[in-house]
Design an enzyme around this catalytic site. Structure first.
Site, PDB file in Angstrom:
ATOM      1  N   ALA A  32      -0.133  -8.420  19.492  1.00 45.69           N
ATOM      2  CA  ALA A  32       0.967  -8.825  18.605  1.00 45.69           C
ATOM      3  C   ALA A  32       2.286  -8.961  19.361  1.00 45.69           C
ATOM      4  O   ALA A  32       3.074  -9.872  19.080  1.00 45.69           O
ATOM      5  CB  ALA A  32       1.112  -7.806  17.480  1.00 45.69           C
ATOM      6  N   HIS A  53       0.825  -1.225   0.000  1.00 45.88           N
ATOM      7  CA  HIS A  53       0.000   0.000   0.000  1.00 45.88           C
ATOM      8  C   HIS A  53       0.856   1.271   0.000  1.00 45.88           C
ATOM      9  O   HIS A  53       0.351   2.354   0.294  1.00 45.88           O
ATOM     10  CB  HIS A  53      -0.939   0.017   1.211  1.00 45.88           C
ATOM     11  CG  HIS A  53      -2.028  -1.008   1.131  1.00 45.88           C
ATOM     12  ND1 HIS A  53      -2.796  -1.358   2.219  1.00 45.88           N
ATOM     13  CD2 HIS A  53      -2.483  -1.771   0.110  1.00 45.88           C
ATOM     14  CE1 HIS A  53      -3.669  -2.280   1.854  1.00 45.88           C
ATOM     15  NE2 HIS A  53      -3.505  -2.554   0.602  1.00 45.88           N
TER      16      HIS A  53
END
Ligand code: APR
Length: 232
Positions: free
Chosen positions: A219, A109
């Site tokens: 995470a 992206h």
């Protein structure tokens, strides 16, 4: 996991959340603070370039204050030690994977720290603002835009991503909601190719049902634990 040789890892905003970078769709996330239609489409840039440039100038400045977290460092360690193919495909436009030391990183992206000249089509490293229309370092035209893939635009290097998936034995998805295609479709592609699939996320994503295994948690906890299993 012994028969695993080649790995493709997809990361999303969730891997940078604990570094203090807003995710997009969580409560109070970016897309609650700003309308996508106002800041993240080519039409928005055509309609009100100052609003769009100001938004990305703010983001570009903000990420330079942030530091990689334990999840970024764990993936960098895996990248350094993994003998087989490994590709970290990130939807994130921050540079935290690279600052943590990962090398095999693909920004599908785009990147906040790059500016794209729409006159000479060159992408240049860029840390400062674009609002005051600085000249392109290559052609001097004042037509720089953020090198970020907006909604309705094609993500970068899709051929390389699908090529890596075709060679992969394991597909791992970290910190992404599975809301945006084509990234959200990679797990389906992986299943069709008979690849092992693993999701590491704070909460179940829109694609969770497609993964062989889902491990829930922050995470900074679940990624180092998984990497420790892979390189023991
Ligand atoms: N640890 C792990 N996962 C987390 C954490 C965390 N600390 N915090 C949030 N998450 C998870 C959320 O549960 C959610 O599933 O990360 C995901 C973030 O989802 P989104 O905000 O939708 O971000 P992402 O999936 O990366 O968005 C995809 O959409 O807006 C566009 O181009 C933009 O790349 C972006 C794409």
């Amino acid at each position: 996991m012994s028969q695993i040789r080649n790995i493709v890892i997809l990361t999303g905003a969730g891997i940078s959340a604990e570094s203090g970078i807003d995710t997009f769709r969580s409560a109070g996330g970016l897309w609650e603070q700003h309308r996508v239609e106002d800041v993240a489409t080519p039409e928005a840039f055509g309609r009100d370039p100052n609003l769009v440039l100001r938004f990305y100038d703010m983001r570009r400045a903000a990420i330079q204050e942030k530091l990689p977290n334990a999840a970024h460092f764990a993936l960098a360690e895996l990248d350094t030690n993994w003998k087989g193919n490994l590709l970290i495909v990130t939807q994130n436009v921050d540079d935290l994977h690279t600052r943590a030391g990962a090398r095999r990183v693909l920004h599908m992206h785009g990147e906040h720290l790059k500016a794209w000249c729409t006159s000479c089509d060159v992408r240049s490293y860029w840390r400062g603002p674009l609002l005051d229309r600085p000249p392109c370092p290559v052609c001097q035209a004042r037509t720089l835009r953020p090198d970020v893939v907006w909604f309705g635009e094609m993500p970068y290097r899709m051929g390389e991503i699908y090529g890596a998936l075709r060679e992969a034995d394991l597909f791992v998805s970290i910190g992404t909601s599975g809301a945006v295609y084509p990234a959200a479709g990679f797990v389906q592609n992986a299943r069709e190719l008979g690849i092992q699939t693993l999701e590491l996320n704070l909460e179940r994503s829109q694609g969770s049902a497609l993964f062989h295994e889902t491990r829930l948690g922050p995470a900074t906890e679940v990624v180092p634990a998984w990497v420790a299993e892979m390189i023991k």
